[in-house]
Design a protein around this motif. Structure first.
Motif, short mmCIF file in Angstrom:
data_model
loop_
_atom_site.label_atom_id
_atom_site.label_comp_id
_atom_site.label_asym_id
_atom_site.label_seq_id
_atom_site.Cartn_x
_atom_site.Cartn_y
_atom_site.Cartn_z
N TYR A 52 110.43 30.98 19.63
CA TYR A 52 111.87 31.07 19.50
C TYR A 52 112.24 30.98 18.02
O TYR A 52 111.64 30.19 17.29
CB TYR A 52 112.57 29.93 20.24
N GLY A 53 113.19 31.77 17.60
CA GLY A 53 113.62 31.71 16.20
C GLY A 53 114.90 32.47 15.99
O GLY A 53 115.40 33.16 16.88
N ALA A 54 115.41 32.34 14.78
CA ALA A 54 116.63 33.04 14.39
C ALA A 54 116.27 34.11 13.36
O ALA A 54 115.51 33.85 12.44
CB ALA A 54 117.64 32.07 13.80
N VAL A 55 116.81 35.29 13.54
CA VAL A 55 116.55 36.39 12.62
C VAL A 55 117.28 36.10 11.31
O VAL A 55 118.48 35.81 11.31
CB VAL A 55 117.02 37.73 13.21
N VAL A 56 116.54 36.17 10.20
CA VAL A 56 117.16 35.96 8.88
C VAL A 56 117.15 37.23 8.05
O VAL A 56 117.95 37.35 7.12
CB VAL A 56 116.49 34.81 8.10
N ASP A 57 116.27 38.17 8.37
CA ASP A 57 116.19 39.42 7.62
C ASP A 57 115.50 40.45 8.50
O ASP A 57 114.71 40.10 9.38
CB ASP A 57 115.41 39.21 6.32
N SER A 58 115.80 41.72 8.27
CA SER A 58 115.13 42.77 9.03
C SER A 58 115.14 44.06 8.25
O SER A 58 115.97 44.28 7.38
CB SER A 58 115.81 42.96 10.39
N ASP A 59 114.17 44.91 8.58
CA ASP A 59 114.16 46.27 8.06
C ASP A 59 113.78 47.18 9.22
O ASP A 59 113.85 46.76 10.37
CB ASP A 59 113.22 46.41 6.85
N ASP A 60 113.39 48.41 8.93
CA ASP A 60 113.12 49.36 10.01
C ASP A 60 111.95 48.95 10.90
O ASP A 60 111.95 49.21 12.10
CB ASP A 60 112.83 50.75 9.44
N GLU A 61 110.94 48.30 10.33
CA GLU A 61 109.73 47.99 11.09
C GLU A 61 109.53 46.52 11.40
O GLU A 61 108.84 46.18 12.34
CB GLU A 61 108.51 48.51 10.33
N THR A 62 110.11 45.61 10.60
CA THR A 62 109.85 44.18 10.76
C THR A 62 111.13 43.37 10.84
O THR A 62 112.20 43.83 10.42
CB THR A 62 109.00 43.63 9.60
N VAL A 63 111.00 42.16 11.36
CA VAL A 63 112.07 41.17 11.33
C VAL A 63 111.46 39.87 10.82
O VAL A 63 110.31 39.56 11.10
CB VAL A 63 112.72 40.95 12.71
N THR A 64 112.24 39.12 10.07
CA THR A 64 111.81 37.82 9.59
C THR A 64 112.57 36.77 10.39
O THR A 64 113.80 36.79 10.43
CB THR A 64 112.10 37.65 8.09
#
Length: 133
Positions: A52-64
């Motif tokens: 479980y986590g909260a998305v802090v950044d994303s691009d076309d292929e990945t999410v942080t």
């Protein structure tokens, strides 16, 4: 005449397979991909591995994802299993531990006891207790 009826039965079977199995699967895949593409920073998610986590950044292929305070993990977008609604909580946060951090930490005495019990254990020969058949 027999060949024509056989072909009609085969065509009917293929059409049935399409509407019962293939079409619903494609619909689920499309919905999953749309959900993964709509993820934006601040969204709480669960990965396919159960993290479980909260998305802090994303691009076309990945999410942080931020899994904990100052713990950031990078995942492929396809690793997002579902987006959590605002009323769903992180299971780890729901559980209240009855053990304090001090009680959960091993002391030097505890470590020494563990070492001495390992050294005094002559029963361990390095062989497995399993029987092979």
């Amino acid at each position: 005449m027999q060949d024509l009826s056989f072909l009609i039965i085969i065509a009917g079977f293929i059409a049935l397979m399409y509407f019962v199995m293939i079409r619903p699967q494609k619909k689920r895949q499309r919905e999953q991909q749309e959900m993964q593409n709509k993820v934006e920073p601040g969204t709480r998610v669960m990965t396919i591995g159960g993290l479980y986590g909260a998305v802090v950044d994303s691009d076309d292929e990945t999410v942080t994802l931020e899994a904990s305070d100052d713990v950031f993990l990078v995942f492929a977008r396809q690793a997002i299993a579902r987006v959590l609604s605002s009323d769903e909580e992180n299971p780890a946060e729901e559980e209240e531990s009855s053990i304090s951090e001090e009680e959960a930490t091993l002391t030097d005495e505890d470590l020494e006891k563990l070492r001495s019990s390992d050294e005094g254990d002559d029963k361990h020969t390095g062989k497995s207790d399993r029987k092979e058949y």
